[in-house]
Design a protein around this motif. Structure first.
Motif, PDB file in Angstrom:
ATOM      1  N   PRO A 247       0.831  -1.209   0.000  1.00 58.29           N
ATOM      2  CA  PRO A 247       0.000   0.000   0.000  1.00 58.29           C
ATOM      3  C   PRO A 247       0.865   1.258   0.000  1.00 58.29           C
ATOM      4  O   PRO A 247       2.026   1.231   0.425  1.00 58.29           O
ATOM      5  N   LEU A 248       0.288   2.343  -0.456  1.00 65.07           N
ATOM      6  CA  LEU A 248       1.016   3.609  -0.543  1.00 65.07           C
ATOM      7  C   LEU A 248       1.522   4.084   0.817  1.00 65.07           C
ATOM      8  O   LEU A 248       2.594   4.665   0.924  1.00 65.07           O
ATOM      9  N   LYS A 249       0.754   3.823   1.872  1.00 65.12           N
ATOM     10  CA  LYS A 249       1.146   4.293   3.209  1.00 65.12           C
ATOM     11  C   LYS A 249       2.473   3.684   3.658  1.00 65.12           C
ATOM     12  O   LYS A 249       3.200   4.299   4.432  1.00 65.12           O
ATOM     13  N   ASP A 250       2.837   2.491   3.152  1.00 67.33           N
ATOM     14  CA  ASP A 250       4.113   1.859   3.518  1.00 67.33           C
ATOM     15  C   ASP A 250       5.309   2.676   3.032  1.00 67.33           C
ATOM     16  O   ASP A 250       6.417   2.518   3.538  1.00 67.33           O
ATOM     17  N   TYR A 251       5.092   3.524   2.034  1.00 73.52           N
ATOM     18  CA  TYR A 251       6.165   4.349   1.474  1.00 73.52           C
ATOM     19  C   TYR A 251       6.091   5.797   1.964  1.00 73.52           C
ATOM     20  O   TYR A 251       6.905   6.622   1.556  1.00 73.52           O
ATOM     21  N   GLY A 252       5.107   6.103   2.801  1.00 73.27           N
ATOM     22  CA  GLY A 252       4.958   7.466   3.299  1.00 73.27           C
ATOM     23  C   GLY A 252       4.323   8.414   2.299  1.00 73.27           C
ATOM     24  O   GLY A 252       4.473   9.633   2.412  1.00 73.27           O
ATOM     25  N   VAL A 253       3.605   7.863   1.334  1.00 71.47           N
ATOM     26  CA  VAL A 253       2.927   8.699   0.330  1.00 71.47           C
ATOM     27  C   VAL A 253       1.709   9.345   0.987  1.00 71.47           C
ATOM     28  O   VAL A 253       0.882   8.661   1.591  1.00 71.47           O
ATOM     29  N   GLU A 254       1.615  10.664   0.873  1.00 71.34           N
ATOM     30  CA  GLU A 254       0.520  11.422   1.470  1.00 71.34           C
ATOM     31  C   GLU A 254      -0.164  12.277   0.406  1.00 71.34           C
ATOM     32  O   GLU A 254       0.276  12.305  -0.747  1.00 71.34           O
ATOM     33  N   ASP A 255      -1.187  12.988   0.829  1.00 67.58           N
ATOM     34  CA  ASP A 255      -1.927  13.865  -0.084  1.00 67.58           C
ATOM     35  C   ASP A 255      -0.982  14.868  -0.753  1.00 67.58           C
ATOM     36  O   ASP A 255      -0.069  15.391  -0.116  1.00 67.58           O
ATOM     37  N   SER A 256      -1.189  15.104  -2.033  1.00 73.96           N
ATOM     38  CA  SER A 256      -0.431  16.067  -2.847  1.00 73.96           C
ATOM     39  C   SER A 256       1.008  15.648  -3.126  1.00 73.96           C
ATOM     40  O   SER A 256       1.811  16.475  -3.555  1.00 73.96           O
ATOM     41  N   CYS A 257       1.347  14.389  -2.896  1.00 75.97           N
ATOM     42  CA  CYS A 257       2.700  13.913  -3.203  1.00 75.97           C
ATOM     43  C   CYS A 257       2.854  13.715  -4.709  1.00 75.97           C
ATOM     44  O   CYS A 257       1.878  13.531  -5.433  1.00 75.97           O
TER      45      CYS A 257
END
Length: 150
Positions: free
Chosen positions: A55-65
């Motif tokens: 999942p994206l959260k495992d890479y620290g991807v947040e809104d507006s990345c």
């Protein structure tokens, strides 16, 4: 959350995803928006390749990345293989690069003449495959090493 996916050539698109969205889901959205097959996509975030099953959260991807999209050359190579002027195999009128001629000379010392061309062609294919699979991290490590030596 909204993400921007930017191709190295400058084109980009914005898509919606949640932190729990898988990287493969993002790739499917990119395919729908930019018509780039999922198999030919490599997504990078902060220089790190994103694995499809995570999942994206495992890479620290947040809104507006912003996520970088590298388009693999496999589809282009498949299309070019029928073209006699493809860069993989020089045409009769196109001179071969000096490195391949030197490699041919080297191979002649270790292989029978009839095997030299087959070995050289396989070496070229493997070289191209490895070259196109380099990540931005690999290139950065290489550049830093060379800059330190200078």
């Amino acid at each position: 959350m909204h993400l921007t996916v930017k191709i190295l050539n400058g084109e980009e698109c914005t898509l919606a995803a949640s932190p729990s969205s898988l990287v493969s889901d993002v790739k499917e959205q990119v395919q729908a928006l930019l018509s780039i097959p999922v198999a030919d996509q490599k997504l990078l975030f902060k220089g790190k390749a994103l694995l499809d099953a995570k999942p994206l959260k495992d890479y620290g991807v947040e809104d507006s990345c912003k996520i970088t999209l590298v388009v693999k050359k496999s589809t282009l190579k498949t299309l070019d293989s029928s073209n006699p002027t493809s860069p993989q195999v020089p045409s009769p009128t196109e001179p071969e690069r000096p490195v391949w001629e030197k490699m041919r000379v080297f191979l002649r010392r270790h292989f029978r003449e009839r095997d030299v061309e087959a070995v050289l062609q396989e070496f070229k294919k493997e070289f191209e495959r490895n070259l196109y699979s380099l990540s931005l991290d690999d290139i950065e490590r290489f550049a830093i090493t060379k800059l330190r030596q200078a």
